[in-house]
Structures are given as structure tokens and as C-alpha cells.
Design an enzyme around this catalytic site. Structure first.
Site, PDB file in Angstrom:
ATOM      1  N   CYS A   1      41.680  35.056  43.455  1.00  0.00           N
ATOM      2  CA  CYS A   1      40.967  35.253  42.180  1.00  0.00           C
ATOM      3  C   CYS A   1      41.808  36.246  41.398  1.00  0.00           C
ATOM      4  CB  CYS A   1      39.580  35.817  42.459  1.00  0.00           C
ATOM      5  SG  CYS A   1      38.758  36.561  41.026  1.00  0.00           S
TER       6      CYS A   1
ATOM      7  N   ASP B   1      40.636  33.737  30.831  1.00  0.00           N
ATOM      8  CA  ASP B   1      39.986  34.064  32.109  1.00  0.00           C
ATOM      9  C   ASP B   1      38.532  34.400  31.824  1.00  0.00           C
ATOM     10  OD1 ASP B   1      39.718  34.765  34.916  1.00  0.00           O
ATOM     11  OD2 ASP B   1      39.735  36.857  34.313  1.00  0.00           O
ATOM     12  N   SER B   2      37.743  34.516  32.896  1.00  0.00           N
ATOM     13  CA  SER B   2      36.339  34.901  32.742  1.00  0.00           C
ATOM     14  C   SER B   2      36.199  36.345  32.267  1.00  0.00           C
ATOM     15  CB  SER B   2      35.629  34.763  34.086  1.00  0.00           C
ATOM     16  OG  SER B   2      36.180  35.690  35.004  1.00  0.00           O
TER      17      SER B   2
ATOM     18  N   GLU C   1      36.148  44.804  36.463  1.00  0.00           N
ATOM     19  CA  GLU C   1      35.602  44.797  35.091  1.00  0.00           C
ATOM     20  C   GLU C   1      35.149  46.215  34.703  1.00  0.00           C
ATOM     21  OE1 GLU C   1      35.186  42.166  32.670  1.00  0.00           O
ATOM     22  OE2 GLU C   1      36.480  40.984  33.977  1.00  0.00           O
TER      23      GLU C   1
ATOM     24  N   HIS D   1      41.201  38.541  39.397  1.00  0.00           N
ATOM     25  CA  HIS D   1      40.759  39.945  39.334  1.00  0.00           C
ATOM     26  C   HIS D   1      41.307  40.745  40.531  1.00  0.00           C
ATOM     27  CE1 HIS D   1      37.811  38.475  36.399  1.00  0.00           C
ATOM     28  NE2 HIS D   1      37.510  39.734  36.110  1.00  0.00           N
TER      29      HIS D   1
ATOM     30  N   CYS E   1      42.681  31.779  35.841  1.00  0.00           N
ATOM     31  CA  CYS E   1      41.425  31.915  36.574  1.00  0.00           C
ATOM     32  C   CYS E   1      41.349  30.761  37.563  1.00  0.00           C
ATOM     33  CB  CYS E   1      40.265  31.848  35.576  1.00  0.00           C
ATOM     34  SG  CYS E   1      38.641  31.854  36.329  1.00  0.00           S
TER      35      CYS E   1
HETATM   36  N1  DGL Z   1      39.186  35.702  37.706  1.00  0.00           N
HETATM   37  C1  DGL Z   1      38.480  34.569  38.159  1.00  0.00           C
HETATM   38  C2  DGL Z   1      39.214  33.727  39.186  1.00  0.00           C
HETATM   39  O1  DGL Z   1      40.433  33.767  39.256  1.00  0.00           O
HETATM   40  C3  DGL Z   1      37.003  34.559  38.339  1.00  0.00           C
HETATM   41  C4  DGL Z   1      36.223  35.803  38.497  1.00  0.00           C
HETATM   42  C5  DGL Z   1      34.776  35.500  38.187  1.00  0.00           C
HETATM   43  O2  DGL Z   1      34.485  35.432  36.987  1.00  0.00           O
HETATM   44  O3  DGL Z   1      33.981  35.285  39.112  1.00  0.00           O
HETATM   45  O4  DGL Z   1      38.621  32.967  39.916  1.00  0.00           O
END
Ligand code: DGL
Length: 267
Positions: free
Chosen positions: A187, A14-15, A155, A189, A77
Site C-alpha cells: 500500500c 491516491d486515496s 494521514e 502509504h 494506489c
Molecule cells: N494508498 C492506498 C493503497 O496503495 C490505499 C490506502 C487506503 O486508502 O486504504 O492501497
């Protein structure tokens, strides 16, 4: 004595720490599987990056995870899936599991005919998202809402309290006012803010997350080896960002799950 096959090691990327919301679902379903997670926190967010940049990062991370012996890749992600899953599947001869905002289940659930999709700009802008809506949400009004602040909050480990509540309220209120009765956490997160989202949405509405479905898909790909019972599985979590920050976040994001951590050897 016959040798037992070992379940394949699962690579998750993931990011940043968002994909840990998917890791916890996979671990819940496959407690005996080894997992190697890579959070690209040094490059977070992906949500405002160009598709080529996202693809380049995902390829670099996939190569890194393969070097660690993973045999299946989970792109935990939505933004990275939208821009990289096709290229990855065409390049690597291993199972690649991706994820996309849960528009299809949301369209099936809505009674008001309006759904709110919370997702990154990168996810919403992709042609793939457009196709998802045309194919699965015919006749449903789909209102999209990027929430970059949610990613920053997660984060930073801010999952509740006034700051989280005001950010969530700002995103959710206009959707509620437009009549949305299903809210998609598009997303990875965002599920870490689910309790706050549920507090801000009407009691009879639904909040949908793709994590459990992704875990089921991974389990189905790993059968029958996933049924092997072992003494203990190994969960290793690496970050391209700060290791101290990761160690501070883990007890909040993955309470009760034991994991070792390290700084990734890529930048
Ligand atoms: N967790 C990521 C997603 O599912 C991206 C969050 C990000 O880095 O902008 O899209």
C-alpha cells in the site's frame, strides 16, 4: 529557433497522501517533469470500500486530472489499481500506469519460503491479487496482513515514535513468528513507515516497495521527452481533504521537494 517539445504533465492519484511515496520516486527519476497530484483524503481510506465506490472515485479523479492537462495517469494506489486499472485503460486513450503489491520480486527474494504482504483489505480481496499469487508465488507461503492503522498514522503525519512502533509491531510480529523473511509494502502509504518496519524485522530480511519500479515504468513511457532539461518543474498537489493538514504533512512526507498546494475543486 526550433521549438523544444515539453515533457508531458504527469497526473498521480491516491486515496490520500500515500501516493506521495510514488511521487517522490517519479520526481527523483524525472526531476524536470511537471506533476499534478490528487490525494482523495476526504474519501480515505479506500481499503475498506466496495470495488464500485473505488472505481467511481478513480474515474471522477481521472476526469479532473485530465481537465488539468495531464497526459499520463499514475494510479499510485494498490487498492485503486486492483479495482479500476482495467476500466480506465479501456476508457481513456492515454497511458495508465498502475501498481500492485510486489509479490513477484518478494517470491524471488525469499529464502525461508514465506513472505508477508502488508496491503489493504480491498487489495487482498480482489481476484487480481489471487492471480498474482498463483502466477508468481508458486510454492511460496504468502501471508497477507491488512494494516488500516498504518494509513491513519500516515494521514496524521505520525511516521515514528511509540504509536507508530506499536502499530507496526502488531502487524509484523506474527509474520516474523511465521518465518517470513520478505515483507511487501503493498500500500503506498506504508513506505512512509518503512524505517519503523525495518526496525521490527530481522536484520537479514528484506522490505520491498513497488514505488521505484513504477517510477521506472513512467520514465520508460516518457522517453525521449523526459530527457529534456528545463529550468524548473512544477509540482502541484491537491487534496479533497483539509488543505491545512496537507500543508502540515508535506515537509514530513516530501522533505526538500518544492510543491504548490490547493484544495481540489471536487468533493
Ligand atoms: N494508498 C492506498 C493503497 O496503495 C490505499 C490506502 C487506503 O486508502 O486504504 O492501497
Amino acid at each position: 529557433m526550433s521549438l523544444q517539445p515539453t515533457p508531458p504533465k504527469i497526473g498521480i492519484l491516491d486515496s490520500g497522501v500515500g501516493g506521495l511515496s510514488v511521487l517522490r520516486e517519479i520526481h527523483h527519476l524525472l526531476p524536470d517533469a511537471d506533476i499534478h497530484y490528487l490525494g482523495d483524503s476526504a474519501w480515505c481510506p479506500y481499503g475498506n470500500k466496495a470495488p464500485e465506490v473505488i472505481l467511481d472515485r478513480v474515474v471522477t479523479i481521472t476526469d479532473y486530472l485530465l481537465g488539468k492537462g495531464v497526459e499520463i495517469i499514475v494510479i499510485a494506489c494498490n487498492s485503486a489499481t486492483i479495482h479500476a486499472v482495467g476500466a480506465l485503460r479501456a476508457t481513456y486513450p492515454i497511458p495508465i500506469v498502475g501498481m500492485e503489491p510486489a509479490v513477484k520480486p518478494a517470491a524471488a527474494l525469499t529464502r525461508s519460503g514465506v513472505i508477508g504482504v502488508l496491503a489493504t483489505e480491498a487489495s487482498i480481496a480482489g481476484e487480481k491479487f489471487h492471480q498474482l499469487v498463483t502466477q508468481h508465488a508458486n510454492g511460496v507461503r504468502v501471508i497477507t496482513r491488512p494494516c488500516p492503522r498504518f494509513v491513519e498514522l500516515v494521514e496524521a503525519g505520525i511516521l515514528s515514535g511509540p504509536e507508530a512502533e506499536s502499530a507496526v509491531r502488531k502487524a509484523i510480529d506474527p509474520l516474523v513468528e511465521s518465518g517470513a523473511d520478505v515483507f511487501v509494502l503493498g500500500c503506498t502509504h506504508y513506505p512512509f513507515l518503512r524505517a519503523v518496519v525495518e526496525k521490527m524485522t530481522p536484520a537479514e530480511s528484506h522490505v520491498v516497495d513497488t514505488g521505484p519500479a513504477v517510477a521506472k515504468r513512467v520514465a520508460s513511457l516518457l522517453e525521449p521527452v523526459s530527457a529534456i532539461h528545463r529550468e524548473r518543474s512544477e509540482i502541484h498537489i491537491e487534496t479533497t481533504g483539509g488543505l491545512e493538514q496537507l500543508d502540515l504533512l508535506l515537509p514530513k512526507l516530501l522533505p526538500g521537494i518544492k510543491a504548490t498546494t490547493a484544495k481540489a475543486e471536487i468533493s
